[in-house]
Design a protein around this motif. Structure first.
Motif, PDB file in Angstrom:
ATOM      1  N   SER A  81       0.822  -1.206   0.000  1.00 30.87           N
ATOM      2  CA  SER A  81       0.000   0.000   0.000  1.00 30.87           C
ATOM      3  C   SER A  81       0.862   1.264   0.000  1.00 30.87           C
ATOM      4  O   SER A  81       2.007   1.256   0.448  1.00 30.87           O
ATOM      5  N   VAL A  82       0.259   2.369  -0.506  1.00 27.54           N
ATOM      6  CA  VAL A  82       0.881   3.688  -0.360  1.00 27.54           C
ATOM      7  C   VAL A  82       0.247   4.326   0.865  1.00 27.54           C
ATOM      8  O   VAL A  82      -0.981   4.317   1.023  1.00 27.54           O
ATOM      9  N   LYS A  83       1.091   4.880   1.721  1.00 23.70           N
ATOM     10  CA  LYS A  83       0.592   5.455   2.976  1.00 23.70           C
ATOM     11  C   LYS A  83       0.557   6.973   2.874  1.00 23.70           C
ATOM     12  O   LYS A  83       1.469   7.590   2.320  1.00 23.70           O
ATOM     13  N   ILE A  84      -0.529   7.522   3.410  1.00 20.97           N
ATOM     14  CA  ILE A  84      -0.700   8.975   3.320  1.00 20.97           C
ATOM     15  C   ILE A  84      -0.987   9.529   4.711  1.00 20.97           C
ATOM     16  O   ILE A  84      -1.330   8.792   5.642  1.00 20.97           O
ATOM     17  N   ALA A  85      -0.815  10.847   4.836  1.00 20.97           N
ATOM     18  CA  ALA A  85      -1.176  11.537   6.083  1.00 20.97           C
ATOM     19  C   ALA A  85      -2.115  12.675   5.750  1.00 20.97           C
ATOM     20  O   ALA A  85      -1.995  13.294   4.682  1.00 20.97           O
ATOM     21  N   LEU A  86      -3.042  12.946   6.648  1.00 22.83           N
ATOM     22  CA  LEU A  86      -3.921  14.105   6.498  1.00 22.83           C
ATOM     23  C   LEU A  86      -3.528  15.148   7.523  1.00 22.83           C
ATOM     24  O   LEU A  86      -3.305  14.812   8.692  1.00 22.83           O
ATOM     25  N   LEU A  87      -3.459  16.402   7.099  1.00 22.98           N
ATOM     26  CA  LEU A  87      -3.294  17.496   8.052  1.00 22.98           C
ATOM     27  C   LEU A  87      -4.680  18.104   8.238  1.00 22.98           C
ATOM     28  O   LEU A  87      -5.194  18.772   7.350  1.00 22.98           O
ATOM     29  N   GLY A  88      -5.310  17.827   9.369  1.00 20.22           N
ATOM     30  CA  GLY A  88      -6.661  18.311   9.614  1.00 20.22           C
ATOM     31  C   GLY A  88      -7.675  17.218   9.378  1.00 20.22           C
ATOM     32  O   GLY A  88      -7.526  16.394   8.464  1.00 20.22           O
ATOM     33  N   VAL A 102     -13.877  18.284   5.390  1.00 25.70           N
ATOM     34  CA  VAL A 102     -13.338  17.633   4.191  1.00 25.70           C
ATOM     35  C   VAL A 102     -12.424  16.464   4.569  1.00 25.70           C
ATOM     36  O   VAL A 102     -12.487  15.386   3.963  1.00 25.70           O
ATOM     37  N   GLY A 103     -11.585  16.659   5.606  1.00 25.15           N
ATOM     38  CA  GLY A 103     -10.689  15.583   6.045  1.00 25.15           C
ATOM     39  C   GLY A 103     -11.483  14.325   6.398  1.00 25.15           C
ATOM     40  O   GLY A 103     -11.137  13.208   5.988  1.00 25.15           O
ATOM     41  N   GLY A 104     -12.572  14.527   7.142  1.00 25.75           N
ATOM     42  CA  GLY A 104     -13.438  13.394   7.492  1.00 25.75           C
ATOM     43  C   GLY A 104     -14.003  12.750   6.237  1.00 25.75           C
ATOM     44  O   GLY A 104     -14.072  11.517   6.117  1.00 25.75           O
ATOM     45  N   GLY A 105     -14.392  13.586   5.262  1.00 22.32           N
ATOM     46  CA  GLY A 105     -14.928  13.070   3.999  1.00 22.32           C
ATOM     47  C   GLY A 105     -13.906  12.210   3.269  1.00 22.32           C
ATOM     48  O   GLY A 105     -14.247  11.179   2.684  1.00 22.32           O
ATOM     49  N   VAL A 106     -12.637  12.632   3.298  1.00 24.41           N
ATOM     50  CA  VAL A 106     -11.578  11.868   2.615  1.00 24.41           C
ATOM     51  C   VAL A 106     -11.433  10.494   3.267  1.00 24.41           C
ATOM     52  O   VAL A 106     -11.327   9.470   2.577  1.00 24.41           O
ATOM     53  N   ILE A 107     -11.462  10.470   4.597  1.00 27.94           N
ATOM     54  CA  ILE A 107     -11.345   9.176   5.296  1.00 27.94           C
ATOM     55  C   ILE A 107     -12.530   8.275   4.937  1.00 27.94           C
ATOM     56  O   ILE A 107     -12.367   7.079   4.654  1.00 27.94           O
ATOM     57  N   ILE A 108     -13.711   8.871   4.892  1.00 27.22           N
ATOM     58  CA  ILE A 108     -14.905   8.076   4.553  1.00 27.22           C
ATOM     59  C   ILE A 108     -14.797   7.516   3.133  1.00 27.22           C
ATOM     60  O   ILE A 108     -14.977   6.309   2.905  1.00 27.22           O
ATOM     61  N   VAL A 109     -14.477   8.378   2.160  1.00 27.28           N
ATOM     62  CA  VAL A 109     -14.444   7.923   0.753  1.00 27.28           C
ATOM     63  C   VAL A 109     -13.357   6.864   0.558  1.00 27.28           C
ATOM     64  O   VAL A 109     -13.595   5.822  -0.066  1.00 27.28           O
ATOM     65  N   LEU A 110     -12.151   7.109   1.111  1.00 25.81           N
ATOM     66  CA  LEU A 110     -11.056   6.134   0.912  1.00 25.81           C
ATOM     67  C   LEU A 110     -11.394   4.787   1.539  1.00 25.81           C
ATOM     68  O   LEU A 110     -10.982   3.746   1.036  1.00 25.81           O
ATOM     69  N   ASN A 111     -12.138   4.801   2.644  1.00 25.04           N
ATOM     70  CA  ASN A 111     -12.489   3.537   3.294  1.00 25.04           C
ATOM     71  C   ASN A 111     -13.689   2.869   2.646  1.00 25.04           C
ATOM     72  O   ASN A 111     -13.666   1.653   2.391  1.00 25.04           O
ATOM     73  N   GLU A 170      -3.134  18.356   2.799  1.00 29.08           N
ATOM     74  CA  GLU A 170      -3.362  19.514   3.685  1.00 29.08           C
ATOM     75  C   GLU A 170      -4.816  19.938   3.596  1.00 29.08           C
ATOM     76  O   GLU A 170      -5.285  20.357   2.533  1.00 29.08           O
ATOM     77  N   LEU A 171      -5.529  19.878   4.728  1.00 32.56           N
ATOM     78  CA  LEU A 171      -6.952  20.250   4.753  1.00 32.56           C
ATOM     79  C   LEU A 171      -7.274  21.080   5.983  1.00 32.56           C
ATOM     80  O   LEU A 171      -8.364  20.990   6.539  1.00 32.56           O
ATOM     81  N   ILE A 172      -6.290  21.907   6.416  1.00 30.96           N
ATOM     82  CA  ILE A 172      -6.593  22.701   7.609  1.00 30.96           C
ATOM     83  C   ILE A 172      -7.153  24.066   7.242  1.00 30.96           C
ATOM     84  O   ILE A 172      -7.762  24.724   8.063  1.00 30.96           O
ATOM     85  N   GLY A 173      -6.974  24.490   5.974  1.00 32.80           N
ATOM     86  CA  GLY A 173      -7.578  25.738   5.526  1.00 32.80           C
ATOM     87  C   GLY A 173      -6.835  26.974   5.997  1.00 32.80           C
ATOM     88  O   GLY A 173      -5.913  26.902   6.805  1.00 32.80           O
ATOM     89  N   ARG A 174      -7.248  28.133   5.453  1.00 30.06           N
ATOM     90  CA  ARG A 174      -6.616  29.442   5.692  1.00 30.06           C
ATOM     91  C   ARG A 174      -5.147  29.427   5.289  1.00 30.06           C
ATOM     92  O   ARG A 174      -4.606  28.392   4.935  1.00 30.06           O
ATOM     93  N   VAL A 175      -4.501  30.589   5.359  1.00 28.38           N
ATOM     94  CA  VAL A 175      -3.157  30.690   4.791  1.00 28.38           C
ATOM     95  C   VAL A 175      -2.088  30.149   5.745  1.00 28.38           C
ATOM     96  O   VAL A 175      -1.223  29.367   5.350  1.00 28.38           O
ATOM     97  N   VAL A 201      -1.243  17.113  -1.598  1.00 28.88           N
ATOM     98  CA  VAL A 201      -2.580  17.440  -2.111  1.00 28.88           C
ATOM     99  C   VAL A 201      -3.157  18.483  -1.168  1.00 28.88           C
ATOM    100  O   VAL A 201      -3.028  18.361   0.049  1.00 28.88           O
ATOM    101  N   THR A 202      -3.780  19.516  -1.735  1.00 28.82           N
ATOM    102  CA  THR A 202      -4.454  20.504  -0.896  1.00 28.82           C
ATOM    103  C   THR A 202      -5.751  20.921  -1.578  1.00 28.82           C
ATOM    104  O   THR A 202      -5.893  20.781  -2.793  1.00 28.82           O
ATOM    105  N   ALA A 203      -6.682  21.452  -0.762  1.00 27.02           N
ATOM    106  CA  ALA A 203      -7.895  22.047  -1.332  1.00 27.02           C
ATOM    107  C   ALA A 203      -7.951  23.518  -0.907  1.00 27.02           C
ATOM    108  O   ALA A 203      -9.020  24.105  -0.828  1.00 27.02           O
ATOM    109  N   ASN A 204      -6.749  24.088  -0.673  1.00 29.89           N
ATOM    110  CA  ASN A 204      -6.674  25.388  -0.012  1.00 29.89           C
ATOM    111  C   ASN A 204      -6.484  26.532  -1.013  1.00 29.89           C
ATOM    112  O   ASN A 204      -5.376  26.861  -1.405  1.00 29.89           O
TER     113      ASN A 204
END
Ligand code: HSE
Length: 435
Positions: free
Chosen positions: A4-11, A15-24, A80-85, A103-106
């Motif tokens: 597997s490729v391992k990833i980390a989420l910041l936040g 959206v972060g919760g959504g990413v965990i839900i979709v990936l699982n 990165e999904l913590i938002g703001r600058v 990957v960011t959505a910022n």
């Protein structure tokens, strides 16, 4: 299948919760498409106690120390999904500097620091992807960077703020006042509790800066965007628009005029009813692009929200995993290879709508007409609708194309003209029929 490729989420917020839900939830199909499993190894959170119950059931590790992620050689992708600058920008820089793909959505970070982050990612040969930053779940970043890369893009017009589109739809379809529409948008959770960035156009301005940079291959920041919000729009402007065959939308509009340069604006626009963007309602976003080869193309969908934005973020993660497996990271850079000049305000042209409260007596129209004439502004039509009890009347004027400079100068004169009680609202009109 490969390891597997391992990833980390910041936040781990919406959206972060959504990413965990979709990936699982879509784990098996995603693994087949990516070529290997994708595992959320670590999530950076300030306090694990704040995690939403629906996220706790998934088997992921948590830390409150960014170094645990940066120094973990197993983690290849940081999301990165913590938002703001700040500190998001510094976290992204640290991740890229440690050789992680990001990957960011910022949009806030991208609108201010996109150019330097692209340069850093190119230097470190890492992937830097951000499909969720504009238009939520709508594919528009990858189309601009890849599918439409062969085109010279001449314009992008977009409904890129869901809150204001919801408000304008309610004002138009249900006759709600501005205040009622805003209260409803807040109650539904679309607008922020402080909705300033939405209604004043700043959120859309950041997004059009990102889109225009990619479309025109030139670095634009928030400062390059001229911004007007919907806070001066009244329900009666929407009624006048309807009578004239238009609908009102808050648009991000970026144009590349080969002679005069780049313009980037956010402002309320009267659009002809049959324009493809005119029927995009509620919280939907849409982006309308014109390229020399493709012609017109429109991208439509949900511009915000947990799962739509997670859809875009997970698409980026899968794309990077494919690149990692094929030793193809860093394939698509920022392509900001040119510093194009900005269009001066005397060359940026559009027809305009004015609504004025004026004294109801002879000579008023002549005084206003001569103000416009002094700025070489040609009047296309005039409506005088409501004559009020107190001796004032409401005038609606549509001009032919005028420059932004002439518009600003005429407004300054109108605001001090004794016969004008108030300049109530001004909007651009996107109508090819007006010369
Ligand atoms: N507040 C934004 C909108 C969503 O209403 O579209 C995040 O960009």
């Amino acid at each position: 299948m490969e390891k597997s490729v391992k990833i980390a989420l910041l936040g781990c917020g919406t959206v972060g919760g959504g990413v965990i839900i979709v990936l699982n939830e879509n784990r098996e199909d995603i693994a087949k498409k990516a070529g290997c499993a994708i595992e959320v190894k670590t999530v950076l959170v300030r306090d694990k106690k704040n995690l939403k119950p629906e996220i706790k059931k998934y088997n992921v590790g948590y830390t409150d120390n960014l170094d645990d992620i940066l120094n973990d050689p197993e983690i290849e992708i940081v999301v990165e999904l913590i938002g703001r600058v700040h500190p998001a920008k510094e976290y992204i820089e640290a991740a890229i500097s440690h050789g992680k793909h990001v990957v960011t959505a910022n949009k806030d970070v991208l609108a201010d620091y996109g150019k330097s982050l692209f340069a850093l990612a190119a230097e470190k040969k890492t992937d830097f992807q951000f499909e969720g930053a504009v238009g939520g779940g709508i594919p528009i970043i990858r189309p601009l960077r890849a599918c439409l890369a062969a085109n010279k893009i001449s314009s992008i017009m977009g409904i890129i703020n869901g809150t204001t589109n919801y408000m304008l739809t309610k004002m138009s379809q249900e006759g709600l006042s501005y205040a009622q529409a805003l209260a409803e948008a807040q109650a539904k959770g679309y607008a922020e509790s402080d909705p300033t960035a939405d209604v004043e156009g700043i959120d859309a301005a950041r997004k059009i800066a990102v889109l225009a940079s990619l479309a025109f291959n030139t670095p634009l920041t928030l400062k390059d965007v001229h911004v007007e919000g919907i806070d001066n729009i009244d329900a009666c402007d929407i009624e006048y628009a309807r009578d004239l065959g238009y609908v009102v939308k808050l648009l991000g509009v970026a144009k590349n005029d080969p002679e005069n340069g780049i313009s980037a604006n956010v402002y309320p626009v009267m659009l002809p009813k049959n324009h493809p963007l005119a029927s995009v309602n509620d919280v939907y976003n849409a982006i309308y692009v014109n390229g020399d080869a493709v012609g017109d193309a429109m991208f439509l969908g949900r511009g915000a929200g947990r799962l739509p934005t997670a859809s875009a973020v997970c698409g980026d993660i899968i794309d990077i995993v494919r690149n990692i497996r094929n030793h193809a990271c860093g394939r698509i850079g920022g392509n900001l290879f040119e510093k194009k000049k900005m269009c001066p305000p005397d060359k940026e042209m559009a027809p305009c709508y004015f609504r004025l409260q004026v004294a109801d007596r002879p000579g008023v129209l002549a005084a206003i007409a001569s103000t416009f004439a002094a700025q070489q502004m040609s009047i296309a039509s005039v409506i005088q609708k409501n004559v009020m009890d107190n001796g004032t009347a409401e005038l609606v004027i549509i001009t032919n194309k005028v420059s932004r400079l002439s518009l600003d100068l005429s407004l300054r004169t109108l605001q001090v003209l004794p016969v004008v009680n108030e300049v109530c609202s001004v909007m651009r009109v996107e109508d090819p029929a007006l010369p």
